[in-house]
Design a protein around this motif. Structure first.
Motif, PDB file in Angstrom:
ATOM      1  N   ASN A 118      26.435 -31.992  13.244  1.00 30.75           N
ATOM      2  CA  ASN A 118      25.622 -33.188  13.054  1.00 30.75           C
ATOM      3  C   ASN A 118      24.614 -33.343  14.180  1.00 30.75           C
ATOM      4  O   ASN A 118      24.643 -32.623  15.184  1.00 30.75           O
ATOM      5  N   ILE A 119      23.690 -34.263  13.939  1.00 32.98           N
ATOM      6  CA  ILE A 119      22.700 -34.643  14.929  1.00 32.98           C
ATOM      7  C   ILE A 119      22.820 -36.148  15.145  1.00 32.98           C
ATOM      8  O   ILE A 119      22.678 -36.932  14.203  1.00 32.98           O
ATOM      9  N   ILE A 120      23.141 -36.500  16.364  1.00 28.80           N
ATOM     10  CA  ILE A 120      23.099 -37.900  16.785  1.00 28.80           C
ATOM     11  C   ILE A 120      22.132 -37.881  17.953  1.00 28.80           C
ATOM     12  O   ILE A 120      22.501 -37.546  19.081  1.00 28.80           O
ATOM     13  N   ARG A 121      20.894 -38.199  17.644  1.00 26.46           N
ATOM     14  CA  ARG A 121      19.808 -37.933  18.583  1.00 26.46           C
ATOM     15  C   ARG A 121      20.139 -38.410  19.984  1.00 26.46           C
ATOM     16  O   ARG A 121      20.616 -39.523  20.172  1.00 26.46           O
ATOM     17  N   PRO A 122      19.856 -37.551  20.958  1.00 29.77           N
ATOM     18  CA  PRO A 122      19.229 -36.238  20.836  1.00 29.77           C
ATOM     19  C   PRO A 122      20.223 -35.071  20.804  1.00 29.77           C
ATOM     20  O   PRO A 122      19.844 -33.921  20.977  1.00 29.77           O
ATOM     21  N   TYR A 162      28.720 -29.332  16.955  1.00 29.68           N
ATOM     22  CA  TYR A 162      29.210 -28.317  16.025  1.00 29.68           C
ATOM     23  C   TYR A 162      30.721 -28.228  16.101  1.00 29.68           C
ATOM     24  O   TYR A 162      31.314 -28.385  17.180  1.00 29.68           O
ATOM     25  N   ASP A 163      31.318 -27.942  14.959  1.00 26.16           N
ATOM     26  CA  ASP A 163      32.736 -27.596  14.966  1.00 26.16           C
ATOM     27  C   ASP A 163      32.883 -26.243  15.654  1.00 26.16           C
ATOM     28  O   ASP A 163      32.011 -25.385  15.569  1.00 26.16           O
ATOM     29  N   ASP A 164      34.017 -26.054  16.300  1.00 22.40           N
ATOM     30  CA  ASP A 164      34.244 -24.802  17.029  1.00 22.40           C
ATOM     31  C   ASP A 164      34.154 -23.586  16.118  1.00 22.40           C
ATOM     32  O   ASP A 164      33.757 -22.502  16.554  1.00 22.40           O
ATOM     33  N   SER A 165      34.507 -23.759  14.857  1.00 21.49           N
ATOM     34  CA  SER A 165      34.555 -22.619  13.941  1.00 21.49           C
ATOM     35  C   SER A 165      33.162 -22.087  13.584  1.00 21.49           C
ATOM     36  O   SER A 165      33.040 -20.964  13.095  1.00 21.49           O
ATOM     37  N   VAL A 166      32.109 -22.886  13.825  1.00 22.40           N
ATOM     38  CA  VAL A 166      30.764 -22.463  13.446  1.00 22.40           C
ATOM     39  C   VAL A 166      29.819 -22.383  14.637  1.00 22.40           C
ATOM     40  O   VAL A 166      28.691 -21.885  14.503  1.00 22.40           O
ATOM     41  N   ARG A 167      30.258 -22.866  15.786  1.00 24.84           N
ATOM     42  CA  ARG A 167      29.373 -22.883  16.952  1.00 24.84           C
ATOM     43  C   ARG A 167      28.943 -21.456  17.295  1.00 24.84           C
ATOM     44  O   ARG A 167      29.756 -20.529  17.326  1.00 24.84           O
ATOM     45  N   GLY A 168      27.629 -21.297  17.512  1.00 25.26           N
ATOM     46  CA  GLY A 168      27.090 -19.981  17.816  1.00 25.26           C
ATOM     47  C   GLY A 168      26.652 -19.203  16.580  1.00 25.26           C
ATOM     48  O   GLY A 168      25.930 -18.208  16.701  1.00 25.26           O
ATOM     49  N   TYR A 171      11.212 -34.034  10.190  1.00 26.00           N
ATOM     50  CA  TYR A 171      10.941 -35.423   9.805  1.00 26.00           C
ATOM     51  C   TYR A 171       9.746 -35.524   8.866  1.00 26.00           C
ATOM     52  O   TYR A 171       9.715 -36.384   7.998  1.00 26.00           O
ATOM     53  N   ALA A 172       8.779 -34.641   9.031  1.00 23.01           N
ATOM     54  CA  ALA A 172       7.591 -34.694   8.173  1.00 23.01           C
ATOM     55  C   ALA A 172       7.952 -34.415   6.716  1.00 23.01           C
ATOM     56  O   ALA A 172       7.315 -34.933   5.793  1.00 23.01           O
ATOM     57  N   LYS A 173       8.989 -33.594   6.508  1.00 23.00           N
ATOM     58  CA  LYS A 173       9.414 -33.243   5.152  1.00 23.00           C
ATOM     59  C   LYS A 173      10.644 -34.031   4.715  1.00 23.00           C
ATOM     60  O   LYS A 173      11.140 -33.816   3.607  1.00 23.00           O
ATOM     61  N   ASN A 174      11.150 -34.912   5.571  1.00 15.80           N
ATOM     62  CA  ASN A 174      12.379 -35.667   5.266  1.00 15.80           C
ATOM     63  C   ASN A 174      13.496 -34.728   4.821  1.00 15.80           C
ATOM     64  O   ASN A 174      14.214 -34.999   3.844  1.00 15.80           O
ATOM     65  N   THR A 175      13.649 -33.636   5.532  1.00 14.19           N
ATOM     66  CA  THR A 175      14.607 -32.608   5.152  1.00 14.19           C
ATOM     67  C   THR A 175      15.425 -32.170   6.350  1.00 14.19           C
ATOM     68  O   THR A 175      14.898 -32.025   7.453  1.00 14.19           O
ATOM     69  N   MET A 176      16.696 -31.954   6.104  1.00 17.98           N
ATOM     70  CA  MET A 176      17.622 -31.445   7.108  1.00 17.98           C
ATOM     71  C   MET A 176      18.059 -30.046   6.677  1.00 17.98           C
ATOM     72  O   MET A 176      18.146 -29.772   5.469  1.00 17.98           O
ATOM     73  N   TYR A 177      18.330 -29.183   7.627  1.00 19.68           N
ATOM     74  CA  TYR A 177      18.688 -27.800   7.331  1.00 19.68           C
ATOM     75  C   TYR A 177      19.982 -27.404   8.029  1.00 19.68           C
ATOM     76  O   TYR A 177      20.369 -27.980   9.042  1.00 19.68           O
ATOM     77  N   LEU A 178      20.623 -26.384   7.467  1.00 20.38           N
ATOM     78  CA  LEU A 178      21.740 -25.738   8.129  1.00 20.38           C
ATOM     79  C   LEU A 178      21.534 -24.232   7.984  1.00 20.38           C
ATOM     80  O   LEU A 178      21.696 -23.686   6.892  1.00 20.38           O
ATOM     81  N   GLN A 179      21.149 -23.588   9.074  1.00 17.04           N
ATOM     82  CA  GLN A 179      21.004 -22.135   9.092  1.00 17.04           C
ATOM     83  C   GLN A 179      22.367 -21.538   9.402  1.00 17.04           C
ATOM     84  O   GLN A 179      22.962 -21.858  10.437  1.00 17.04           O
ATOM     85  N   MET A 180      22.849 -20.700   8.504  1.00 19.86           N
ATOM     86  CA  MET A 180      24.180 -20.118   8.657  1.00 19.86           C
ATOM     87  C   MET A 180      24.053 -18.612   8.770  1.00 19.86           C
ATOM     88  O   MET A 180      23.581 -17.946   7.837  1.00 19.86           O
ATOM     89  N   ASN A 181      24.448 -18.076   9.915  1.00 16.19           N
ATOM     90  CA  ASN A 181      24.397 -16.638  10.169  1.00 16.19           C
ATOM     91  C   ASN A 181      25.808 -16.092  10.367  1.00 16.19           C
ATOM     92  O   ASN A 181      26.743 -16.856  10.605  1.00 16.19           O
ATOM     93  N   SER A 182      25.938 -14.796  10.274  1.00 13.07           N
ATOM     94  CA  SER A 182      27.231 -14.130  10.480  1.00 13.07           C
ATOM     95  C   SER A 182      28.323 -14.798   9.654  1.00 13.07           C
ATOM     96  O   SER A 182      29.411 -15.108  10.162  1.00 13.07           O
ATOM     97  N   LEU A 183      28.034 -15.004   8.408  1.00 18.33           N
ATOM     98  CA  LEU A 183      28.971 -15.724   7.543  1.00 18.33           C
ATOM     99  C   LEU A 183      30.272 -14.949   7.354  1.00 18.33           C
ATOM    100  O   LEU A 183      30.284 -13.711   7.321  1.00 18.33           O
TER     101      LEU A 183
END
Length: 114
Positions: free
Chosen positions: A50-54, A58-64, A72-84
């Motif tokens: 999550n983001i609680i500005r600023p 991250y949960d430990d299982s996904v950190r890194g 904000y311009a697109k009113n969109t949030m993302y989650l980039q997931m690598n090394s799945l």
């Protein structure tokens, strides 16, 4: 209440990447917090990031491996997931909190094959 629509889920092999998007009907600029959660079959919904500005958390299982961001311009949030990993398989939900009220998206399925 903010309307949220997730997209970007799918089937990917272990080690692969996906980027989830969460489009909001209103501005995210004033949100108290925004984040991603997931729910695997037979399990409870769990926190991912999550983001609680600023600050981002991250949960430990996904950190890194996962990165949360927002445009904000697109009113969109993302989650980039690598090394799945296969254990990342779940329905992923975005959540926004505005003035103490939580709004959830409908979820998007992520399946990671071994």
């Amino acid at each position: 209440q903010v309307q949220l629509v997730e997209s970007g889920g799918g089937l990917v092999q272990a080690g692969g990447s996906l980027r989830l998007s969460c489009a909001a009907s209103g501005s995210l600029f004033s949100a108290d917090a925004m984040g991603w959660y997931r729910q695997a079959p037979g399990k409870q919904r769990e926190f991912v990031a999550n983001i609680i500005r600023p600050i981002t958390n991250y949960d430990d299982s996904v950190r890194g491996r996962f990165t949360i961001s927002r445009d904000y311009a697109k009113n969109t949030m993302y989650l980039q997931m690598n090394s799945l990993k296969p254990e990342d398989t779940a329905v992923y939900y975005c959540k926004v909190r505005n003035r103490g009220v939580d709004s959830w998206g409908q979820g998007t399925q992520v399946t990671v094959s071994s």
